[in-house]
Design a protein around this motif. Sequence first.
Motif, PDB file in Angstrom:
ATOM      1  N   VAL A 153      50.070  32.130  34.041  1.00 31.33           N
ATOM      2  CA  VAL A 153      49.158  31.005  33.824  1.00 31.33           C
ATOM      3  C   VAL A 153      48.192  30.631  34.935  1.00 31.33           C
ATOM      4  O   VAL A 153      47.076  30.170  34.981  1.00 31.33           O
ATOM      5  N   HIS A 154      48.674  30.493  36.469  1.00 26.80           N
ATOM      6  CA  HIS A 154      48.219  30.112  37.598  1.00 26.80           C
ATOM      7  C   HIS A 154      47.259  31.268  37.822  1.00 26.80           C
ATOM      8  O   HIS A 154      45.704  30.960  38.009  1.00 26.80           O
ATOM      9  N   GLY A 155      47.422  32.633  37.630  1.00 30.29           N
ATOM     10  CA  GLY A 155      46.581  33.788  37.847  1.00 30.29           C
ATOM     11  C   GLY A 155      45.267  33.627  36.739  1.00 30.29           C
ATOM     12  O   GLY A 155      44.020  34.045  37.138  1.00 30.29           O
ATOM     13  N   THR A 156      45.572  33.348  35.597  1.00 32.08           N
ATOM     14  CA  THR A 156      44.555  33.273  34.732  1.00 32.08           C
ATOM     15  C   THR A 156      43.720  32.126  34.889  1.00 32.08           C
ATOM     16  O   THR A 156      42.421  32.355  34.837  1.00 32.08           O
ATOM     17  N   ALA A 157      44.067  31.086  35.231  1.00 33.13           N
ATOM     18  CA  ALA A 157      43.490  29.801  35.398  1.00 33.13           C
ATOM     19  C   ALA A 157      42.330  30.127  36.687  1.00 33.13           C
ATOM     20  O   ALA A 157      41.256  29.825  36.614  1.00 33.13           O
ATOM     21  N   GLU A 158      43.118  30.613  37.685  1.00 29.41           N
ATOM     22  CA  GLU A 158      41.924  31.144  39.079  1.00 29.41           C
ATOM     23  C   GLU A 158      40.954  31.996  38.438  1.00 29.41           C
ATOM     24  O   GLU A 158      39.835  32.140  38.710  1.00 29.41           O
ATOM     25  N   ASN A 159      41.117  33.074  37.494  1.00 25.15           N
ATOM     26  CA  ASN A 159      40.281  34.044  37.053  1.00 25.15           C
ATOM     27  C   ASN A 159      39.291  33.033  36.279  1.00 25.15           C
ATOM     28  O   ASN A 159      38.128  33.553  36.368  1.00 25.15           O
ATOM     29  N   ILE A 160      39.569  32.202  35.502  1.00 26.68           N
ATOM     30  CA  ILE A 160      38.589  31.392  34.808  1.00 26.68           C
ATOM     31  C   ILE A 160      37.661  30.793  35.577  1.00 26.68           C
ATOM     32  O   ILE A 160      36.478  30.962  35.605  1.00 26.68           O
ATOM     33  N   GLN A 161      38.274  30.105  36.784  1.00 20.61           N
ATOM     34  CA  GLN A 161      37.370  29.594  37.778  1.00 20.61           C
ATOM     35  C   GLN A 161      36.299  30.641  38.476  1.00 20.61           C
ATOM     36  O   GLN A 161      35.160  30.037  38.531  1.00 20.61           O
ATOM     37  N   LYS A 162      37.007  31.778  38.707  1.00 20.24           N
ATOM     38  CA  LYS A 162      35.927  32.565  39.242  1.00 20.24           C
ATOM     39  C   LYS A 162      34.930  33.497  38.400  1.00 20.24           C
ATOM     40  O   LYS A 162      33.696  33.327  38.822  1.00 20.24           O
ATOM     41  N   ASN A 163      35.309  33.422  37.082  1.00 19.38           N
ATOM     42  CA  ASN A 163      34.338  34.100  36.100  1.00 19.38           C
ATOM     43  C   ASN A 163      33.223  32.967  36.081  1.00 19.38           C
ATOM     44  O   ASN A 163      32.264  33.208  35.653  1.00 19.38           O
ATOM     45  N   VAL A 164      33.629  31.877  35.728  1.00 21.19           N
ATOM     46  CA  VAL A 164      32.665  30.809  35.410  1.00 21.19           C
ATOM     47  C   VAL A 164      31.642  30.640  36.485  1.00 21.19           C
ATOM     48  O   VAL A 164      30.735  30.420  36.428  1.00 21.19           O
ATOM     49  N   THR A 165      32.235  30.451  37.620  1.00 14.73           N
ATOM     50  CA  THR A 165      31.534  30.061  38.974  1.00 14.73           C
ATOM     51  C   THR A 165      30.344  31.360  39.019  1.00 14.73           C
ATOM     52  O   THR A 165      29.211  31.053  39.081  1.00 14.73           O
ATOM     53  N   GLN A 166      30.964  32.537  38.958  1.00 15.87           N
ATOM     54  CA  GLN A 166      29.948  33.676  39.210  1.00 15.87           C
ATOM     55  C   GLN A 166      28.949  33.652  38.285  1.00 15.87           C
ATOM     56  O   GLN A 166      27.865  33.913  38.508  1.00 15.87           O
ATOM     57  N   THR A 167      29.254  33.492  36.694  1.00 13.21           N
ATOM     58  CA  THR A 167      28.438  33.843  35.681  1.00 13.21           C
ATOM     59  C   THR A 167      27.275  32.783  35.603  1.00 13.21           C
ATOM     60  O   THR A 167      26.099  32.832  35.632  1.00 13.21           O
ATOM     61  N   ILE A 168      27.823  31.344  36.050  1.00  9.96           N
ATOM     62  CA  ILE A 168      26.864  30.409  36.094  1.00  9.96           C
ATOM     63  C   ILE A 168      25.755  30.488  37.334  1.00  9.96           C
ATOM     64  O   ILE A 168      24.634  30.271  37.312  1.00  9.96           O
ATOM     65  N   MET A 169      26.277  30.938  38.480  1.00  4.28           N
ATOM     66  CA  MET A 169      25.475  30.951  39.636  1.00  4.28           C
ATOM     67  C   MET A 169      24.586  32.339  39.340  1.00  4.28           C
ATOM     68  O   MET A 169      23.294  32.115  39.791  1.00  4.28           O
TER      69      MET A 169
END
Length: 115
Positions: free
Chosen positions: A81-97
């Motif tokens: 759960v924790h790893g998936t949530a961190e991956n969501i944060q990274k993917n969303v941040t990278q994609t939007i930027m």
Amino acid sequence: MIIEEDKANLGRIEISPEVLEVIASIAVTETEGVHALHNNFASGNFEKIGKKYRGRGVKVDSKDKEVRLSIYVTLDQSHNVHGTAENIQKNVTQTIMNMTDNIVKEVNVHIVNIK
């Protein structure tokens, strides 16, 4: 060789929050371990009247090229759960930027369910 850039002001570019929601929702669903985005009030009402709402499960607050997001997800039980949530944060941040040049200040992941 120096190439001079034309720095004439051609106007403003403004990206709608709905576009940011769609970009973020695609990034979330492409993250391993995500079962689904969770419907929020707005998306449920849009889908009831027959319109497909692509930004469901994503809330965007955008001001002066700074973006804050809240993501509501259901995760797969077979993933951390924790790893998936961190991956969501990274993917969303990278994609939007990458796609918009906006600065992502926050990506808050709300885990609504695990299936």
